[in-house]
Design an enzyme around this catalytic site. Sequence first.
Site, short mmCIF file in Angstrom:
data_model
loop_
_atom_site.label_atom_id
_atom_site.label_comp_id
_atom_site.label_asym_id
_atom_site.label_seq_id
_atom_site.Cartn_x
_atom_site.Cartn_y
_atom_site.Cartn_z
N GLU A 16 1.16 -1.11 0.05
CA GLU A 16 -0.37 -0.37 0.02
C GLU A 16 1.15 1.35 0.25
O GLU A 16 0.50 2.43 0.91
CB GLU A 16 -0.43 0.54 1.25
N GLU A 60 -6.07 -10.94 -0.71
CA GLU A 60 -7.17 -10.66 0.00
C GLU A 60 -8.43 -10.63 0.34
O GLU A 60 -9.24 -9.57 0.27
CB GLU A 60 -6.50 -8.93 1.13
O1 G3I Z 1 -3.95 -7.70 18.75
C1 G3I Z 1 -5.29 -6.44 19.45
C2 G3I Z 1 -5.47 -7.21 20.59
O2 G3I Z 1 -4.09 -7.08 21.92
C3 G3I Z 1 -6.71 -6.14 20.94
O3 G3I Z 1 -7.44 -6.77 22.21
C4 G3I Z 1 -7.25 -5.86 20.06
C5 G3I Z 1 -8.81 -5.32 20.47
O4 G3I Z 1 -8.61 -3.91 20.10
O5 G3I Z 1 -6.83 -5.37 18.77
C6 G3I Z 1 -6.13 -6.42 18.45
O6 G3I Z 1 -5.53 -5.70 17.43
C7 G3I Z 1 -6.21 -5.53 16.39
C8 G3I Z 1 -5.63 -6.43 15.20
O7 G3I Z 1 -6.39 -6.51 14.07
C9 G3I Z 1 -6.09 -7.98 15.39
O8 G3I Z 1 -7.02 -8.22 15.38
C10 G3I Z 1 -5.94 -3.74 15.74
O9 G3I Z 1 -6.91 -3.00 16.66
C11 G3I Z 1 -7.35 -3.90 14.27
O10 G3I Z 1 -7.02 -2.49 14.03
C12 G3I Z 1 -6.51 -5.30 12.93
O11 G3I Z 1 -7.31 -5.18 12.15
C13 G3I Z 1 -6.65 -5.97 10.83
C14 G3I Z 1 -6.23 -3.96 10.43
O12 G3I Z 1 -5.67 -4.96 8.96
C15 G3I Z 1 -5.34 -3.61 10.59
O13 G3I Z 1 -4.35 -1.93 9.60
C16 G3I Z 1 -7.94 -6.76 10.60
O14 G3I Z 1 -7.93 -7.92 11.14
C17 G3I Z 1 -6.85 -7.30 9.39
O15 G3I Z 1 -7.86 -7.82 8.28
C18 G3I Z 1 -6.53 -6.25 7.93
O16 G3I Z 1 -5.84 -6.28 6.78
C19 G3I Z 1 -5.27 -5.59 5.91
C20 G3I Z 1 -4.07 -5.84 5.72
O17 G3I Z 1 -3.20 -6.48 6.24
C21 G3I Z 1 -3.67 -5.25 4.42
N1 G3I Z 1 -4.95 -4.67 3.34
C22 G3I Z 1 -5.72 -4.62 4.50
C23 G3I Z 1 -6.24 -5.51 4.71
C24 G3I Z 1 -8.10 -5.04 5.82
O18 G3I Z 1 -7.60 -3.21 6.02
#
Ligand code: G3I
Length: 351
Positions: free
Chosen positions: A155, A267
């Site tokens: 990205e 994805e």
């Molecule tokens: O690990 C913490 C956990 O300790 C905490 O309790 C919880 C609640 O706040 O958050 C957890 O972290 C989360 C993480 O996913 C793991 O579940 C983050 O808040 C959350 O923002 C994160 O979201 C991920 C996102 O990328 C981050 O930008 C999504 O699961 C994931 O599907 C998404 O994937 C991205 C690709 O990497 C890149 N392309 C876009 C795609 C969708 O955004």
Amino acid sequence: MMKQSPAISLWEAYAFPVGAAVGVRQLSDPAIAALCVREFSALVAENAMKPMYILDRQATLLGGSNTRAAITLEAGSPIADFAAAHGMTLRFHVLVWHQQTPRWFFTQGWDDTPEAPLVEADVLAERMANYITDVMQAVNRRWPGLVSAWDVVNEAVEPEHGHPQLLRTRNSLYYQIMGEGYIRHAFQTARRNAAPGQALCYNDFNSFQPDKQQAILRFAKPLAAEGLLTGIGMQTHLTMDFPASMSEYEQALRRYADLGVEVQATEIDIRTHDNTPTGQQALADRYGALFAVFRRAVRDGIPMGHVMLWGVRDCDSWLCRPERPAYPLLFDHTGARKPAYDAALQEEKQA
Ligand code: G3I
């Protein structure tokens, strides 16, 4: 009437690896683990192999270096172990990304206070190179032959930031400190550390949009010509009406293949909040059209790399919120195959 199980599964239906993004917790569910083994030949860690889960600040400070951060592979190791144990390949997501990389990786003294001053370009270049080198070498040593593709840079293009070449600037400390050169630096370093056959990918969303496509092609073309970049990852986060026509997606896929690299759908999900039979049939039609693009690419000799769903069951999707469930994937919350699954598989049977 009990639904007949298809004679073949997704990964058996296609010449390219088919898989899904998973989290460690999901794989600890025997039903999901069994579904993955039955349906997929590849996995990718949805989050556990991102820099925020690999970089270890305490160990970095103890190490005393200003240019080498300490790393740990423990967060994602269950996913890699599972893939290795079941003869699957692994996409490594992700080495260089503006998100989910802690700010202290970019600061003087690895300082994690909010406004800590940033390092200079030469220091970040060394930190980036050491991170890429240490992660690639540690992963290839611990799981030899497992990783088939690295998301080297993710990205780096964002048209809304107003850069003349549409690069991501405002929220990219890599860009702000190193300028556009961070992209080439990442691929040059990855090239030096890749094992034979491992694809070195640039990965982005909405990469079928004309302006993003042009911006990606501009820097990817020379990198591909030098053998530094060998794959383009089209993330493929679609909706029911974006892109308006799947031919827009197909044309972009073929333009990227014209670079002489493999193209991966990295994805895949198709956002819908409509779980009615009509809504899910419309989703199935869209998945059928998408997988028909992949099938035509293979038929025409285009090197299709991995085709990866961004999640296993609808309820696992990043798009699914308790307050607003989403139904974007091929398996429902029970792990049952949906009409979208049959459509993806069905296209192949008609081949
Ligand atoms: O690990 C913490 C956990 O300790 C905490 O309790 C919880 C609640 O706040 O958050 C957890 O972290 C989360 C993480 O996913 C793991 O579940 C983050 O808040 C959350 O923002 C994160 O979201 C991920 C996102 O990328 C981050 O930008 C999504 O699961 C994931 O599907 C998404 O994937 C991205 C690709 O990497 C890149 N392309 C876009 C795609 C969708 O955004």
